[in-house]
Design a protein around this motif. Structure first.
Motif, PDB file in Angstrom:
ATOM      1  N   LEU A 199      -6.130  17.668   9.758  1.00 13.69           N
ATOM      2  CA  LEU A 199      -7.521  17.895  10.166  1.00 13.69           C
ATOM      3  C   LEU A 199      -7.829  19.375  10.464  1.00 13.69           C
ATOM      4  O   LEU A 199      -6.974  20.243  10.333  1.00 13.69           O
ATOM      5  CB  LEU A 199      -7.860  17.017  11.369  1.00 13.69           C
ATOM      6  CG  LEU A 199      -7.771  15.501  11.149  1.00 13.69           C
ATOM      7  CD1 LEU A 199      -8.424  14.749  12.307  1.00 13.69           C
ATOM      8  CD2 LEU A 199      -8.417  15.060   9.846  1.00 13.69           C
ATOM      9  N   SER A 200      -9.075  19.595  10.921  1.00 14.65           N
ATOM     10  CA  SER A 200      -9.624  20.956  10.949  1.00 14.65           C
ATOM     11  C   SER A 200      -8.898  21.938  11.869  1.00 14.65           C
ATOM     12  O   SER A 200      -8.591  23.053  11.464  1.00 14.65           O
ATOM     13  CB  SER A 200     -11.096  20.906  11.350  1.00 14.65           C
ATOM     14  OG  SER A 200     -11.234  20.270  12.607  1.00 14.65           O
TER      15      SER A 200
ATOM     16  N   SER B  24     -15.952  14.990   5.210  1.00 15.07           N
ATOM     17  CA  SER B  24     -16.199  15.359   6.605  1.00 15.07           C
ATOM     18  C   SER B  24     -17.387  16.314   6.709  1.00 15.07           C
ATOM     19  O   SER B  24     -17.719  17.025   5.745  1.00 15.07           O
ATOM     20  CB  SER B  24     -14.933  16.046   7.139  1.00 15.07           C
ATOM     21  OG  SER B  24     -15.201  16.787   8.300  1.00 15.07           O
ATOM     22  N   ILE B  25     -17.962  16.372   7.923  1.00 15.70           N
ATOM     23  CA  ILE B  25     -18.985  17.384   8.208  1.00 15.70           C
ATOM     24  C   ILE B  25     -18.409  18.800   8.068  1.00 15.70           C
ATOM     25  O   ILE B  25     -19.164  19.765   8.014  1.00 15.70           O
ATOM     26  CB  ILE B  25     -19.554  17.208   9.635  1.00 15.70           C
ATOM     27  CG1 ILE B  25     -18.417  17.167  10.670  1.00 15.70           C
ATOM     28  CG2 ILE B  25     -20.424  15.962   9.711  1.00 15.70           C
ATOM     29  CD1 ILE B  25     -18.879  17.268  12.114  1.00 15.70           C
TER      30      ILE B  25
ATOM     31  N   TYR C 182      -9.300  22.993   6.117  1.00 16.17           N
ATOM     32  CA  TYR C 182      -9.611  21.560   6.011  1.00 16.17           C
ATOM     33  C   TYR C 182     -10.941  21.371   5.284  1.00 16.17           C
ATOM     34  O   TYR C 182     -11.055  20.551   4.365  1.00 16.17           O
ATOM     35  CB  TYR C 182      -9.662  21.003   7.437  1.00 16.17           C
ATOM     36  CG  TYR C 182     -10.187  19.599   7.593  1.00 16.17           C
ATOM     37  CD1 TYR C 182      -9.438  18.500   7.163  1.00 16.17           C
ATOM     38  CD2 TYR C 182     -11.407  19.362   8.233  1.00 16.17           C
ATOM     39  CE1 TYR C 182      -9.915  17.210   7.358  1.00 16.17           C
ATOM     40  CE2 TYR C 182     -11.881  18.078   8.435  1.00 16.17           C
ATOM     41  CZ  TYR C 182     -11.129  16.999   7.992  1.00 16.17           C
ATOM     42  OH  TYR C 182     -11.593  15.720   8.190  1.00 16.17           O
TER      43      TYR C 182
ATOM     44  N   PHE D  52     -17.603  12.032   7.137  1.00 18.81           N
ATOM     45  CA  PHE D  52     -17.560  11.538   8.508  1.00 18.81           C
ATOM     46  C   PHE D  52     -17.949  12.611   9.516  1.00 18.81           C
ATOM     47  O   PHE D  52     -17.464  13.738   9.436  1.00 18.81           O
ATOM     48  CB  PHE D  52     -16.140  11.077   8.859  1.00 18.81           C
ATOM     49  CG  PHE D  52     -15.826   9.664   8.481  1.00 18.81           C
ATOM     50  CD1 PHE D  52     -16.677   8.621   8.830  1.00 18.81           C
ATOM     51  CD2 PHE D  52     -14.659   9.369   7.794  1.00 18.81           C
ATOM     52  CE1 PHE D  52     -16.382   7.308   8.491  1.00 18.81           C
ATOM     53  CE2 PHE D  52     -14.354   8.060   7.445  1.00 18.81           C
ATOM     54  CZ  PHE D  52     -15.221   7.036   7.797  1.00 18.81           C
ATOM     55  N   PRO D  53     -18.750  12.223  10.506  1.00 21.58           N
ATOM     56  CA  PRO D  53     -18.912  13.058  11.696  1.00 21.58           C
ATOM     57  C   PRO D  53     -17.658  12.888  12.571  1.00 21.58           C
ATOM     58  O   PRO D  53     -16.723  12.188  12.156  1.00 21.58           O
ATOM     59  CB  PRO D  53     -20.134  12.439  12.396  1.00 21.58           C
ATOM     60  CG  PRO D  53     -20.664  11.370  11.504  1.00 21.58           C
ATOM     61  CD  PRO D  53     -19.566  11.013  10.537  1.00 21.58           C
ATOM     62  N   GLY D  54     -17.623  13.431  13.770  1.00 23.44           N
ATOM     63  CA  GLY D  54     -16.526  13.165  14.700  1.00 23.44           C
ATOM     64  C   GLY D  54     -16.542  11.678  15.034  1.00 23.44           C
ATOM     65  O   GLY D  54     -17.598  11.109  15.270  1.00 23.44           O
TER      66      GLY D  54
ATOM     67  N   GLY E 251      -8.058  17.529  15.393  1.00 22.74           N
ATOM     68  CA  GLY E 251      -9.443  17.752  14.979  1.00 22.74           C
ATOM     69  C   GLY E 251     -10.221  18.607  15.967  1.00 22.74           C
ATOM     70  O   GLY E 251      -9.744  18.874  17.083  1.00 22.74           O
ATOM     71  N   THR E 252     -11.417  19.013  15.547  1.00 18.91           N
ATOM     72  CA  THR E 252     -12.296  19.805  16.412  1.00 18.91           C
ATOM     73  C   THR E 252     -13.150  18.896  17.294  1.00 18.91           C
ATOM     74  O   THR E 252     -13.527  19.258  18.402  1.00 18.91           O
ATOM     75  CB  THR E 252     -13.200  20.696  15.524  1.00 18.91           C
ATOM     76  OG1 THR E 252     -12.343  21.511  14.716  1.00 18.91           O
ATOM     77  CG2 THR E 252     -14.121  21.564  16.343  1.00 18.91           C
ATOM     78  N   THR E 253     -13.425  17.691  16.794  1.00 23.23           N
ATOM     79  CA  THR E 253     -14.282  16.764  17.549  1.00 23.23           C
ATOM     80  C   THR E 253     -13.474  15.911  18.540  1.00 23.23           C
ATOM     81  O   THR E 253     -14.053  15.060  19.215  1.00 23.23           O
ATOM     82  CB  THR E 253     -15.030  15.829  16.570  1.00 23.23           C
ATOM     83  OG1 THR E 253     -14.067  15.150  15.761  1.00 23.23           O
ATOM     84  CG2 THR E 253     -15.984  16.588  15.671  1.00 23.23           C
TER      85      THR E 253
ATOM     86  N   TRP F  13     -20.349  24.067  12.048  1.00 23.08           N
ATOM     87  CA  TRP F  13     -20.695  22.741  11.543  1.00 23.08           C
ATOM     88  C   TRP F  13     -22.132  22.386  11.932  1.00 23.08           C
ATOM     89  O   TRP F  13     -22.669  22.931  12.909  1.00 23.08           O
ATOM     90  CB  TRP F  13     -19.745  21.689  12.124  1.00 23.08           C
ATOM     91  CG  TRP F  13     -18.351  21.781  11.582  1.00 23.08           C
ATOM     92  CD1 TRP F  13     -17.909  22.607  10.587  1.00 23.08           C
ATOM     93  CD2 TRP F  13     -17.214  21.029  12.009  1.00 23.08           C
ATOM     94  NE1 TRP F  13     -16.572  22.403  10.363  1.00 23.08           N
ATOM     95  CE2 TRP F  13     -16.118  21.450  11.217  1.00 23.08           C
ATOM     96  CE3 TRP F  13     -16.997  20.042  12.970  1.00 23.08           C
ATOM     97  CZ2 TRP F  13     -14.841  20.908  11.366  1.00 23.08           C
ATOM     98  CZ3 TRP F  13     -15.737  19.499  13.109  1.00 23.08           C
ATOM     99  CH2 TRP F  13     -14.666  19.933  12.322  1.00 23.08           C
TER     100      TRP F  13
HETATM  101  C1  AKB Z   1     -12.147  17.077  12.726  1.00 24.61           C
HETATM  102  O1  AKB Z   1     -12.638  17.393  13.827  1.00 24.61           O
HETATM  103  O2  AKB Z   1     -11.415  17.816  12.067  1.00 24.61           O
HETATM  104  C2  AKB Z   1     -12.496  15.729  12.156  1.00 24.61           C
HETATM  105  C3  AKB Z   1     -13.665  15.809  11.234  1.00 24.61           C
HETATM  106  C4  AKB Z   1     -15.023  16.003  11.762  1.00 24.61           C
HETATM  107  O3  AKB Z   1     -13.497  15.720  10.051  1.00 24.61           O
HETATM  108  N1  AKB Z   1     -12.759  14.795  13.215  1.00 24.61           N
END
Ligand code: AKB
Length: 313
Positions: free
Chosen positions: A73-74, A112-113, A137, A164-166, A177-179, A273
């Motif tokens: 992930l991000s 992803s967003i 990512y 996908f959002p978070g 992830g960031t979320t 984002w």
């Molecule tokens: C992330 O934060 O990397 C994921 C995503 C929004 O794709 N949850």
């Protein structure tokens, strides 16, 4: 048989259960790079970069559908750019090859967003627009979407995808992830701990409750082929909030809850984002409609996490 890659991850764990309930334990094969415990007897170790192993499993179990969730992930991806690119791209291409070889009929790919970034209105990101991401990512998801579209156009592979959002759920923990803060904050609240948030109070991101996210995947995968018109990836929207807003929603339920803010590099990612997404195409093409908002999700999350904590004690 349905094969799930990354079944031990945040979405994978919940999606595996949901698909098992829908299609039966003997029709779902969870796989992951790490051993895990799943309902039923089926599980196989799979490093998604190993195409021979993937093909062997697909043939052995007569797999007809792959839900490809394995990815870096991000936030984690930023400290390992090249391995992240290799895992995310090689993994997807291996899965798409199963479609090209005619071994599987349908593939799900989560985008992803994170595909958004510069040159796009972040207050309401359009379905079609500039995709200039700021993370490895995000770059892998932009390329992944284009590969999905290419395999569909060139080889007729039925690959379907949402951005996908978070995702927020009580069943599994996110990682890298960031979320992720939006899940961790609930865990801190029910444990009575003060939460230190790595995103600044006013930075909004699109989010979705796990129950809605899983339903979206199933509805998209079960939609008649001709309704799935976007073969890169569909914007998928539900709710959108900043840390100060989720904190206020939790505090309403748990008045003693305290928060502090210590933004780090993930705050920068979050700022690149969108705040919200335009998901009109998902709503018209396959009738997407979210059910949960911040308030109803918060009540449900707290209820289930309190129950889980009581069971552990
Ligand atoms: C992330 O934060 O990397 C994921 C995503 C929004 O794709 N949850």
């Amino acid at each position: 048989m349905i094969l799930i890659t990354g079944a031990g991850g945040q979405i994978g764990g919940v999606l595996t259960k949901a698909l098992q309930q829908r299609y039966g334990l003997s029709h779902v094969l969870p796989t992951d790079i790490h051993a895990g415990t799943f309902d039923g007897n089926l599980f196989e170790l799979l490093d998604i970069t190993d195409v021979e192993r993937l093909r062997k499993l697909v043939v052995k179990y007569s797999v007809t559908e792959i839900y490809h969730l394995a990815a870096v992930l991000s936030a984690r991806g930023e400290s390992h750019p090249i391995p992240t690119w290799d895992i995310n791209m090689k993994g997807l291409l291996n899965v798409l090859e199963m479609g090209r070889e005619g071994l599987v009929e349908k593939i799900f790919f989560p985008s992803s967003i994170a595909v958004f970034g510069d040159e796009v209105p972040l207050d309401f990101a359009p379905q079609f627009g500039a995709l200039i991401p700021k993370t490895v990512y995000g770059i892998s998801k932009v390329a992944g979407e284009s590969w999905c579209n290419y395999y569909h156009l060139k080889y007729g592979v039925d690959v379907r995808s949402v951005r996908f959002p978070g995702i927020i759920g009580y069943e599994t923990l996110p990682g890298g992830g960031t979320t992720d803060y939006a899940v961790e904050i609930y865990h801190a609240a029910v444990k009575g701990e003060r939460f230190v948030c790595y995103i600044a109070p006013d930075v909004k991101m699109p989010m979705i409750y796990m129950k809605d996210a899983i339903r979206a995947v199933i509805e998209l995968m079960e939609a008649p082929k001709e309704r799935v018109q976007v073969r890169t990836s569909y914007n998928l929207a539900s709710m959108s909030f900043a840390p100060a807003e989720i904190y206020a929603a939790i505090k309403k339920e748990m008045p003693g809850f305290e928060i502090a803010y210590e933004p780090d590099f993930r705050d920068e990612i979050a700022r690149s984002w969108p705040d919200q997404l335009d998901d009109e195409r998902a709503r018209t093409d396959w009738m997407w409609l979210p059910e949960f908002d911040l308030e109803s999700m918060t009540k449900d999350m707290i209820l289930h996490l309190l129950e889980q904590n009581a069971e552990i004690r």
